[in-house]
Design an enzyme around this catalytic site. Structure first.
Site, PDB file in Angstrom:
ATOM      1  N   ASP A  79       0.849  -1.190   0.000  1.00 44.77           N
ATOM      2  CA  ASP A  79       0.000   0.000   0.000  1.00 44.77           C
ATOM      3  C   ASP A  79       0.888   1.244   0.000  1.00 44.77           C
ATOM      4  OD1 ASP A  79      -2.120  -1.762   0.400  1.00 44.77           O
ATOM      5  OD2 ASP A  79      -1.852  -1.658   2.568  1.00 44.77           O
ATOM      6  N   ASP A  85       2.057   8.124   8.379  1.00 43.50           N
ATOM      7  CA  ASP A  85       2.233   6.702   8.717  1.00 43.50           C
ATOM      8  C   ASP A  85       3.636   6.474   9.229  1.00 43.50           C
ATOM      9  OD1 ASP A  85      -0.148   6.290   7.521  1.00 43.50           O
ATOM     10  OD2 ASP A  85       0.534   4.766   6.103  1.00 43.50           O
ATOM     11  N   GLU A 108       2.731  -2.957  10.924  1.00 48.35           N
ATOM     12  CA  GLU A 108       2.201  -3.129   9.571  1.00 48.35           C
ATOM     13  C   GLU A 108       3.109  -2.451   8.546  1.00 48.35           C
ATOM     14  OE1 GLU A 108      -2.137  -2.332   8.860  1.00 48.35           O
ATOM     15  OE2 GLU A 108      -1.321  -1.275   7.135  1.00 48.35           O
ATOM     16  N   GLU A 109       3.859  -1.448   8.971  1.00 48.15           N
ATOM     17  CA  GLU A 109       4.696  -0.687   8.045  1.00 48.15           C
ATOM     18  C   GLU A 109       6.089  -1.271   7.839  1.00 48.15           C
ATOM     19  OE1 GLU A 109       3.259   1.521   6.363  1.00 48.15           O
ATOM     20  OE2 GLU A 109       1.473   1.832   7.579  1.00 48.15           O
ATOM     21  N   ASP A 131      -0.681  -1.327  13.975  1.00 53.12           N
ATOM     22  CA  ASP A 131      -0.879  -0.588  12.729  1.00 53.12           C
ATOM     23  C   ASP A 131      -0.812   0.873  13.168  1.00 53.12           C
ATOM     24  OD1 ASP A 131      -1.678   0.715  10.492  1.00 53.12           O
ATOM     25  OD2 ASP A 131      -3.548  -0.401  10.206  1.00 53.12           O
ATOM     26  N   LEU A 133      -1.030   3.876  11.802  1.00 48.07           N
ATOM     27  CA  LEU A 133      -2.051   4.847  11.377  1.00 48.07           C
ATOM     28  C   LEU A 133      -2.987   4.173  10.375  1.00 48.07           C
ATOM     29  CD1 LEU A 133      -2.301   7.589  12.567  1.00 48.07           C
ATOM     30  CD2 LEU A 133      -1.189   8.548  10.575  1.00 48.07           C
ATOM     31  N   ASP A 134      -4.012   3.575  10.907  1.00 44.74           N
ATOM     32  CA  ASP A 134      -4.965   2.859  10.068  1.00 44.74           C
ATOM     33  C   ASP A 134      -5.900   3.848   9.362  1.00 44.74           C
ATOM     34  OD1 ASP A 134      -6.319   0.403   9.213  1.00 44.74           O
ATOM     35  OD2 ASP A 134      -7.971   1.218  10.385  1.00 44.74           O
ATOM     36  N   GLU A 290      -4.776  -5.678  12.549  1.00 43.07           N
ATOM     37  CA  GLU A 290      -6.108  -5.060  12.514  1.00 43.07           C
ATOM     38  C   GLU A 290      -7.182  -6.020  13.047  1.00 43.07           C
ATOM     39  OE1 GLU A 290      -5.649  -4.302   8.349  1.00 43.07           O
ATOM     40  OE2 GLU A 290      -5.232  -2.181   8.636  1.00 43.07           O
TER      41      GLU A 290
HETATM   42  P1  AHM Z   1     -11.195   0.009   1.003  1.00 42.78           P
HETATM   43  O1  AHM Z   1     -10.821   1.371   0.559  1.00 42.78           O
HETATM   44  O2  AHM Z   1     -10.733  -1.082   0.098  1.00 42.78           O
HETATM   45  O3  AHM Z   1     -12.651  -0.117   1.342  1.00 42.78           O
HETATM   46  O4  AHM Z   1     -10.375  -0.246   2.369  1.00 42.78           O
HETATM   47  C1  AHM Z   1     -10.688   0.445   3.539  1.00 42.78           C
HETATM   48  C2  AHM Z   1     -10.071  -0.266   4.678  1.00 42.78           C
HETATM   49  C3  AHM Z   1     -10.429   0.343   6.007  1.00 42.78           C
HETATM   50  O5  AHM Z   1     -11.550  -0.253   6.581  1.00 42.78           O
HETATM   51  C4  AHM Z   1      -9.178   0.147   6.804  1.00 42.78           C
HETATM   52  O6  AHM Z   1      -9.042   1.101   7.812  1.00 42.78           O
HETATM   53  C5  AHM Z   1      -8.110   0.328   5.763  1.00 42.78           C
HETATM   54  O7  AHM Z   1      -8.658  -0.196   4.581  1.00 42.78           O
HETATM   55  C6  AHM Z   1      -6.865  -0.433   6.088  1.00 42.78           C
HETATM   56  O8  AHM Z   1      -5.849  -0.052   5.228  1.00 42.78           O
HETATM   57  P2  AHM Z   1      -4.601   0.796   5.798  1.00 42.78           P
HETATM   58  O9  AHM Z   1      -4.118   0.094   7.031  1.00 42.78           O
HETATM   59  O10 AHM Z   1      -3.608   0.698   4.676  1.00 42.78           O
HETATM   60  O11 AHM Z   1      -5.028   2.181   6.081  1.00 42.78           O
HETATM   61 MG    MG Z   2      -4.511  -0.523   8.603  1.00 44.90          MG
END
Ligand code: AHM
Ligand code: MG
Length: 350
Positions: A79, A85, A108-109, A131, A133-134, A290
């Site tokens: 990602d 982050d 996660e990073e 994680d 900054l989710d 998560e």
């Molecule tokens: P989406 O955009 O495919 O729906 O994904 C959203 C989801 C969230 O519910 C979650 O917080 C996030 O993806 C997790 O990804 P990251 O940790 O990279 O922010």
């Molecule tokens: Mg996340």
């Protein structure tokens, strides 16, 4: 009155009359653990400190040149990494390293685990996963984001370095889990397996104060939460369930920041789904950073959490650090309702 009941009663009366800070609450609660050494207490306090520092930066994200994507950066899961982050990751690692309560960290990073050098003669019996900054793709548009964390006791010998097996533990083995939501106010919610409590940051005194005692998830809610844009990519049972939600006049709420969606569900009830899609056949969300911590919180508050193939999230044996999982989580009656759809319509052997 037993000693434990007296302690609980005194904490209850204290909170009704005056502010109970996170630190005070953690220290008092520690006495409820028979063999408490203070290490877990120290870890939770370290995370609280990191949360305040991250909160400060998140709040001024629009003011400083810290917004946007870090140059050429992609995290371990592929990602795009936002600059905050990276900042949040560094602060959590620094805070956890300083006090030496944990022997290793997984984020996660980061691709691999990070060993934490022993501080003095401290025992460092724990590993911490987070994680930092989710939902960070939401930062540029001022939408809430969160930090998620999980704490486990190490399995490896205390005299050597931590190993990957210290991290590849089932979610049921978490000794504590929590999240911080940087929202209209900043709230830290955590559990050590004895219920869930929430602490709102009072910016005027810089302290997290007990605001949500013994959180209980409603049996059912009025909202479902899913990225409905992927509807055509979902399996039949999920499409049927989403149709059912619409037939029942459930409202749709989806923030794109799982911590925010789960926080709403904890308070008002509801269900959150991230099923398998063509892009993410095993689900998008990470089991260790998560799904497990948020599942522990939701279960501790009386909710349920399972995969799209009906396995309890907390019972999954992890095989790798950045493993993904499908997830269905929330109010118990709604998770059971979806379970019936999966049993009826799933083409896969359950
Ligand atoms: P989406 O955009 O495919 O729906 O994904 C959203 C989801 C969230 O519910 C979650 O917080 C996030 O993806 C997790 O990804 P990251 O940790 O990279 O922010
Ligand atoms: Mg996340």
């Amino acid at each position: 009155m037993s000693t434990t009941t007296k302690k609980k009663a005194s904490l209850a009366s204290a909170s009704s009359n005056r502010i109970v800070t996170l630190d005070e609450f953690i220290i008092r609660s520690e006495k409820d653990f028979e063999f408490a050494t203070g290490e877990l207490t120290g870890l939770l306090r370290d995370i609280g400190v990191a949360a305040k520092i991250i909160n400060r930066e998140v709040n001024k994200a629009g003011l400083v040149n810290i917004l946007g994507v870090a140059d050429g950066a992609e995290n371990e899961s592929g990602d795009t990494q936002q600059k905050l982050d990276v900042y949040a990751n560094e602060k959590l690692i620094e805070c956890l390293q300083n006090s030496g309560e944990c022997c290793a960290i997984a984020s996660e990073e980061d691709a691999d685990i990070i060993q934490v050098p022993q501080v003095g003669s401290k025992h460092n019996n724990y590993v911490v996963m987070f994680d930092p900054l989710d939902g960070s793709s939401n930062i540029d548009v001022n939408v809430s984001v969160g930090t998620i964390f999980a704490i486990y006791r190490r399995k490896s010998d205390i005299t050597g370095p931590a190993t990957i097996d210290d991290f590849l533990q089932k979610g049921v083995q978490q000794v504590a889990a929590g999240y911080v939501l940087y929202g209209t106010s900043t709230i830290l919610v955590y559990t050590t397996g004895r219920g869930v409590n929430g602490f709102t940051l009072d910016p005027s005194i810089g302290e997290f104060c007990l605001s949500h005692r013994n959180m209980r998830i409603p049996e059912k809610g009025a909202y479902y939460s899913v990225n409905q844009g992927y509807y055509s990519k979902f399996d039949l049972e999920m499409r049927r369930y989403i149709d059912h939600c619409s037939d029942q006049n459930y409202g749709l709420r989806y923030i794109g920041s799982m911590v925010s969606d789960i926080h709403r569900i904890l308070i008002h009830g509801g269900i959150f789904l991230y099923p398998s899609t063509r892009k993410y056949p095993k689900g998008k969300l990470r089991l260790l950073y998560e799904c497990n911590p948020l599942s522990m919180i939701v279960e501790q508050a009386g909710g349920k959490s399972m995969t799209g193939s009906l396995h309890r999230i907390l019972d999954i044996e992890p095989k790798e650090l950045h493993q993904r999982s499908t997830i269905v989580i929330g109010s118990p009656a709604m998770v059971d309702e979806l379970k019936a759809f999966i049993e009826r319509y799933s083409a896969l052997p359950l």
